[in-house]
Scaffold this active site. Structure first.
Site, PDB file in Angstrom:
ATOM      1  N   ASP A 161       9.983 -14.755 -86.322  1.00 34.80           N
ATOM      2  CA  ASP A 161      10.511 -15.836 -85.495  1.00 34.80           C
ATOM      3  C   ASP A 161      10.247 -15.501 -84.035  1.00 34.80           C
ATOM      4  OD1 ASP A 161      12.069 -18.383 -85.614  1.00 34.80           O
ATOM      5  OD2 ASP A 161      13.303 -17.309 -84.168  1.00 34.80           O
TER       6      ASP A 161
HETATM    7  C1  LIG Z   1       5.011 -19.198 -77.073  1.00 38.46           C
HETATM    8  C2  LIG Z   1       4.089 -19.624 -78.173  1.00 38.46           C
HETATM    9  C3  LIG Z   1       4.580 -20.026 -79.411  1.00 38.46           C
HETATM   10  N1  LIG Z   1       3.693 -20.408 -80.389  1.00 38.46           N
HETATM   11  C4  LIG Z   1       4.171 -20.855 -81.717  1.00 38.46           C
HETATM   12  C5  LIG Z   1       4.213 -19.738 -82.761  1.00 38.46           C
HETATM   13  C6  LIG Z   1       5.139 -20.300 -83.790  1.00 38.46           C
HETATM   14  O1  LIG Z   1       4.381 -21.092 -84.708  1.00 38.46           O
HETATM   15  C7  LIG Z   1       6.067 -21.182 -82.972  1.00 38.46           C
HETATM   16  C8  LIG Z   1       7.422 -20.508 -82.859  1.00 38.46           C
HETATM   17  O2  LIG Z   1       8.271 -21.090 -83.791  1.00 38.46           O
HETATM   18  P1  LIG Z   1       8.847 -20.243 -85.034  1.00 38.46           P
HETATM   19  O3  LIG Z   1      10.118 -20.889 -85.438  1.00 38.46           O
HETATM   20  O4  LIG Z   1       8.829 -18.800 -84.734  1.00 38.46           O
HETATM   21  O5  LIG Z   1       7.749 -20.425 -86.189  1.00 38.46           O
HETATM   22  P2  LIG Z   1       7.331 -21.770 -86.930  1.00 38.46           P
HETATM   23  O6  LIG Z   1       8.500 -22.673 -87.078  1.00 38.46           O
HETATM   24  O7  LIG Z   1       6.113 -22.326 -86.261  1.00 38.46           O
HETATM   25  O8  LIG Z   1       6.855 -21.266 -88.339  1.00 38.46           O
HETATM   26  P3  LIG Z   1       7.756 -20.468 -89.417  1.00 38.46           P
HETATM   27  O9  LIG Z   1       9.189 -20.613 -88.989  1.00 38.46           O
HETATM   28  O10 LIG Z   1       7.449 -21.175 -90.716  1.00 38.46           O
HETATM   29  O11 LIG Z   1       7.257 -19.060 -89.379  1.00 38.46           O
HETATM   30  O12 LIG Z   1       5.509 -21.315 -81.661  1.00 38.46           O
HETATM   31  C9  LIG Z   1       2.321 -20.443 -80.183  1.00 38.46           C
HETATM   32  O13 LIG Z   1       1.554 -20.838 -81.087  1.00 38.46           O
HETATM   33  N2  LIG Z   1       1.834 -20.056 -78.976  1.00 38.46           N
HETATM   34  C10 LIG Z   1       2.647 -19.644 -77.948  1.00 38.46           C
HETATM   35  O14 LIG Z   1       2.136 -19.319 -76.856  1.00 38.46           O
END
Ligand SMILES: Cc1cn([C@H]2C[C@H](O)[C@@H](COP(=O)(O)OP(=O)(O)OP(=O)(O)O)O2)c(=O)[nH]c1=O
Length: 217
Positions: free
Chosen positions: A83
């Site tokens: 997360d």
């Molecule tokens: C800050 C940042 C976040 N992110 C993304 C990564 C994660 O996919 C999302 C963070 O939300 P999360 O809740 O960590 O992950 P998710 O909901 O996408 O997937 P899951 O819970 O099924 O693992 O933001 C980027 O792709 N690039 C960035 O620079």
């Protein structure tokens, strides 16, 4: 996956893990290392932060929640949950609920330093162990005009990203500098994670035949 498949990178996958994530970014990060894995997203919504919960405690709790939910379905394999949250002051910024919230977040981040923290949880059924850790990066955002931020939000990229930006995507132009792991900002701290995956025997370095000629430097 074919567990006898040839390695695609520096690591041989000895125990294919289950990635408890729907994040295409997390899937890509593991794939680019050549690690074989199954994808089984957590079907339950991640828990919201508790009042006054520290960011590192929250992302760990959320990563553990995802891993444990998926491990119920795959008790036979290592399961990895993660997360990522953007921290600005005392606020834990997850994914925006809508374009307006994304714009407001980006306006707050513009011209400031903020933390990105990712919690990882690896459940290892063979060793009956659960490994957890967090990784922290500091991102310095440049100053950007409202017009530019509105145009970025209109691209749609911010809508499924913690903190309403993607450092690895179009949003790369927003970021002036990063201190700490870059892949941690994207969603998986690969340096620390590959160390853990090697310690738990999920992956091992590919054996290089001793006949291989040393690379001329
Ligand atoms: C800050 C940042 C976040 N992110 C993304 C990564 C994660 O996919 C999302 C963070 O939300 P999360 O809740 O960590 O992950 P998710 O909901 O996408 O997937 P899951 O819970 O099924 O693992 O933001 C980027 O792709 N690039 C960035 O620079």
């Amino acid at each position: 996956m074919d567990e006898d498949a040839p390695p695609r990178g520096p690591f041989r996958t000895k125990r294919p893990l289950v990635l408890a994530s729907a994040s295409p970014r997390r899937q890509h990060l593991l794939t680019q290392l050549g690690i074989y894995f199954y994808i089984l997203p957590c079907s339950q919504p991640e828990p919201p932060p508790e009042p006054d919960e520290l960011p590192a405690d929250y992302v760990l709790r959320s990563a553990l929640f995802k891993a444990r939910e998926v491990a119920k379905q795959r008790p036979d394999r290592p399961v990895l949950g993660a997360d990522t949250a953007v921290i600005l002051g005392d606020d834990i910024l997850g994914k925006p609920r809508n374009a307006q919230e994304a714009l407001a977040t980006l306006q707050r981040l513009s011209g400031t330093d903020h933390e990105v923290v990712t919690g990882c949880a690896l459940i290892d059924p063979d060793a009956r162990e659960t490994h957890t850790f967090t990784a922290h990066s500091t991102v310095h955002m440049g100053v950007h005009s409202l017009d530019v931020l509105q145009a970025y939000v209109a691209s749609g990229e911010p809508l499924d990203k913690a903190g309403s930006y993607a450092i690895q995507g179009v949003g790369s132009f927003l970021v002036e500098s990063v201190s700490g792991s870059y892949t941690n900002v994207v969603g998986l701290p690969l340096h620390a994670l590959t160390k853990l995956l090697q310690r738990t025997g999920v992956i091992t370095p590919v054996e290089i035949p001793c006949s291989a000629e040393p690379v001329e430097l």
